[in-house]
Design a protein around this motif. Structure first.
Motif, PDB file in Angstrom:
ATOM      1  N   ILE A 141     -11.868   0.753 -13.236  1.00 34.08           N
ATOM      2  CA  ILE A 141     -10.795   1.461 -14.139  1.00 34.08           C
ATOM      3  C   ILE A 141     -11.254   1.409 -15.625  1.00 34.08           C
ATOM      4  O   ILE A 141     -10.840   2.172 -16.214  1.00 34.08           O
ATOM      5  N   TYR A 142     -12.199   0.643 -16.078  1.00 33.43           N
ATOM      6  CA  TYR A 142     -12.836   0.559 -17.258  1.00 33.43           C
ATOM      7  C   TYR A 142     -13.441   1.950 -17.767  1.00 33.43           C
ATOM      8  O   TYR A 142     -13.543   2.733 -18.567  1.00 33.43           O
ATOM      9  N   LEU A 143     -14.006   2.625 -16.394  1.00 32.85           N
ATOM     10  CA  LEU A 143     -14.788   3.962 -16.302  1.00 32.85           C
ATOM     11  C   LEU A 143     -13.689   5.213 -16.498  1.00 32.85           C
ATOM     12  O   LEU A 143     -14.139   5.951 -16.784  1.00 32.85           O
ATOM     13  N   GLY A 144     -12.540   4.834 -16.266  1.00 32.77           N
ATOM     14  CA  GLY A 144     -11.576   5.775 -16.421  1.00 32.77           C
ATOM     15  C   GLY A 144     -10.428   5.888 -15.136  1.00 32.77           C
ATOM     16  O   GLY A 144      -9.857   7.114 -14.993  1.00 32.77           O
ATOM     17  N   ASN A 145     -11.079   5.420 -13.839  1.00 34.85           N
ATOM     18  CA  ASN A 145     -10.302   5.450 -12.612  1.00 34.85           C
ATOM     19  C   ASN A 145      -8.778   4.622 -12.774  1.00 34.85           C
ATOM     20  O   ASN A 145      -8.785   3.424 -12.247  1.00 34.85           O
ATOM     21  N   ASP A 146      -7.915   5.116 -13.598  1.00 29.03           N
ATOM     22  CA  ASP A 146      -6.918   4.284 -13.876  1.00 29.03           C
ATOM     23  C   ASP A 146      -5.694   4.888 -13.475  1.00 29.03           C
ATOM     24  O   ASP A 146      -4.493   4.602 -13.874  1.00 29.03           O
ATOM     25  N   LYS A 147      -5.470   5.844 -12.136  1.00 31.87           N
ATOM     26  CA  LYS A 147      -4.478   6.291 -11.721  1.00 31.87           C
ATOM     27  C   LYS A 147      -4.053   5.352 -10.623  1.00 31.87           C
ATOM     28  O   LYS A 147      -4.676   4.792  -9.874  1.00 31.87           O
ATOM     29  N   GLY A 148      -2.615   5.351 -10.448  1.00 32.87           N
ATOM     30  CA  GLY A 148      -2.056   4.465  -9.365  1.00 32.87           C
ATOM     31  C   GLY A 148      -2.108   3.056  -9.684  1.00 32.87           C
ATOM     32  O   GLY A 148      -2.121   2.232  -8.558  1.00 32.87           O
ATOM     33  N   LEU A 149      -2.027   2.568 -11.061  1.00 37.41           N
ATOM     34  CA  LEU A 149      -2.119   1.378 -11.221  1.00 37.41           C
ATOM     35  C   LEU A 149      -0.712   0.449 -11.360  1.00 37.41           C
ATOM     36  O   LEU A 149      -0.565  -0.633 -11.006  1.00 37.41           O
ATOM     37  N   ILE A 150       0.156   1.310 -11.841  1.00 34.11           N
ATOM     38  CA  ILE A 150       1.536   0.798 -12.137  1.00 34.11           C
ATOM     39  C   ILE A 150       2.353   1.511 -11.083  1.00 34.11           C
ATOM     40  O   ILE A 150       2.333   2.651 -10.914  1.00 34.11           O
ATOM     41  N   HIS A 151       3.185   0.483 -10.427  1.00 37.45           N
ATOM     42  CA  HIS A 151       4.272   1.045  -9.274  1.00 37.45           C
ATOM     43  C   HIS A 151       5.662   0.540  -9.652  1.00 37.45           C
ATOM     44  O   HIS A 151       5.846  -0.370 -10.029  1.00 37.45           O
ATOM     45  N   GLY A 152       6.605   1.339  -9.158  1.00 40.34           N
ATOM     46  CA  GLY A 152       7.970   1.123  -9.353  1.00 40.34           C
ATOM     47  C   GLY A 152       8.200  -0.079  -8.154  1.00 40.34           C
ATOM     48  O   GLY A 152       7.677  -0.081  -7.086  1.00 40.34           O
ATOM     49  N   ALA A 153       9.007  -1.208  -8.715  1.00 44.85           N
ATOM     50  CA  ALA A 153       9.207  -1.993  -7.884  1.00 44.85           C
ATOM     51  C   ALA A 153      10.692  -2.014  -6.990  1.00 44.85           C
ATOM     52  O   ALA A 153      11.612  -1.832  -7.990  1.00 44.85           O
ATOM     53  N   TRP A 154      10.733  -2.307  -5.798  1.00 50.11           N
ATOM     54  CA  TRP A 154      11.934  -2.383  -5.002  1.00 50.11           C
ATOM     55  C   TRP A 154      11.761  -3.223  -3.993  1.00 50.11           C
ATOM     56  O   TRP A 154      10.654  -3.622  -3.526  1.00 50.11           O
ATOM     57  N   TRP A 155      12.759  -3.823  -3.229  1.00 49.01           N
ATOM     58  CA  TRP A 155      12.778  -4.620  -2.240  1.00 49.01           C
ATOM     59  C   TRP A 155      11.601  -4.194  -1.019  1.00 49.01           C
ATOM     60  O   TRP A 155      11.168  -4.987  -0.273  1.00 49.01           O
ATOM     61  N   GLY A 156      11.424  -3.078  -0.927  1.00 51.00           N
ATOM     62  CA  GLY A 156      10.481  -2.619   0.028  1.00 51.00           C
ATOM     63  C   GLY A 156       9.144  -2.697  -0.132  1.00 51.00           C
ATOM     64  O   GLY A 156       8.045  -2.981   0.726  1.00 51.00           O
ATOM     65  N   ASN A 157       8.667  -2.917  -1.454  1.00 43.45           N
ATOM     66  CA  ASN A 157       7.364  -3.073  -1.833  1.00 43.45           C
ATOM     67  C   ASN A 157       7.136  -4.583  -2.804  1.00 43.45           C
ATOM     68  O   ASN A 157       5.918  -4.996  -3.026  1.00 43.45           O
ATOM     69  N   TYR A 158       8.142  -4.795  -3.462  1.00 41.44           N
ATOM     70  CA  TYR A 158       8.147  -6.089  -4.144  1.00 41.44           C
ATOM     71  C   TYR A 158       9.487  -6.883  -3.840  1.00 41.44           C
ATOM     72  O   TYR A 158      10.478  -6.504  -4.631  1.00 41.44           O
ATOM     73  N   PHE A 159       9.226  -8.219  -3.312  1.00 39.12           N
ATOM     74  CA  PHE A 159      10.503  -9.015  -3.186  1.00 39.12           C
ATOM     75  C   PHE A 159      10.142 -10.368  -3.598  1.00 39.12           C
ATOM     76  O   PHE A 159       9.182 -10.898  -3.407  1.00 39.12           O
ATOM     77  N   ARG A 160      11.224 -10.762  -4.320  1.00 42.44           N
ATOM     78  CA  ARG A 160      10.944 -12.243  -5.030  1.00 42.44           C
ATOM     79  C   ARG A 160      12.441 -12.827  -4.986  1.00 42.44           C
ATOM     80  O   ARG A 160      13.088 -12.135  -5.362  1.00 42.44           O
TER      81      ARG A 160
END
Length: 229
Positions: A141-160
């Motif tokens: 990530i430090y070298l620049g491979n920073d794609k796909g790090l932030i994701h939209g949260a919904w109940w299908g991938n993030y439930f709390r």
């Protein structure tokens, strides 16, 4: 399996524009977990800091029952350390969510001792959270491979869901708070599945705080409106 210790500050305030109906809730907490694998030959540590701010509308019902519903915004950040991972031992977690929340309270007595019972759930509806690809190093990530790090949260991938149950024993101006909290977190993204369930026993101190200017007398018609009680 393991143990968790946490410290939480909570403030509930009846809003000046409509103190009978609207209540603000602010929380800030720090948690530390230590878990062992089933073979008990490796351990993992987790530290997490979280804060929430929200507003709820409440309704006073008969028999000293109060119901409230509303929303909140929450932010948390933390790190997980796995002692057996020599190449990538630390994972970072972070999320920003919009939640639905509410509470139900009941004022009663045990003999002559006033008692307030409360149940309060909080469930994120949407938001964003951080997660790298499976096996991706932070050096990458430090070298620049920073794609796909932030994701939209919904109940299908993030439930709390957090369930909070407390009992305030009113000992004069101060109350002893005891209770239980359950926190369920389940995420699935980038071929990484995480499930975390924790139970905490609560022991705390609560009470009313009034903001009064020194030397200023209270209006004879003034009333004290509690945010919770």
């Amino acid at each position: 399996n393991g143990i968790e210790a946490a410290f939480r500050y909570e403030r509930m305030q009846a809003m000046r524009f409509n103190p009978e109906k609207w209540v603000m809730r602010l929380t800030a907490s720090i948690k530390i977990d230590r878990t062992e694998n089933p073979a008990k030959n490796a351990e993992m540590w987790r530290a997490n800091a979280e804060a929430t701010w929200g507003m709820t509308h409440r309704w006073k019902l008969p028999y000293n029952i109060t119901l409230a519903a509303g929303g909140s915004v929450g932010a948390n950040i933390g790190a997980i350390y796995n002692q057996r991972n020599g190449n990538n031992p630390v994972a970072v977690e972070a999320a920003l969510t919009l939640n639905i929340t509410g509470y139900a309270t009941w004022k009663t007595h045990i003999g002559r001792l006033p008692l307030t019972l409360r149940y309060q759930p909080t469930v994120p509806l949407t938001g964003i959270f951080f997660s790298p690809d499976y096996g991706e190093l932070f050096y990458e990530i430090y070298l620049g491979n920073d794609k796909g790090l932030i994701h939209g949260a919904w109940w299908g991938n993030y439930f709390r869901m957090e369930n909070l149950l407390t009992a305030d024993l009113h000992l004069g101006a101060t109350a002893l708070r005891i209770g239980m909290a359950q926190d369920l977190l389940s995420t699935k993204v980038n071929n990484i599945t995480t499930e975390l369930v924790s139970w905490r026993a609560i022991v705390g101190i609560s009470g009313e705080w009034l903001s009064i200017k020194p030397g200023k007398e209270l209006d004879k018609n003034a009333r004290i409106i509690s945010a919770l009680y």
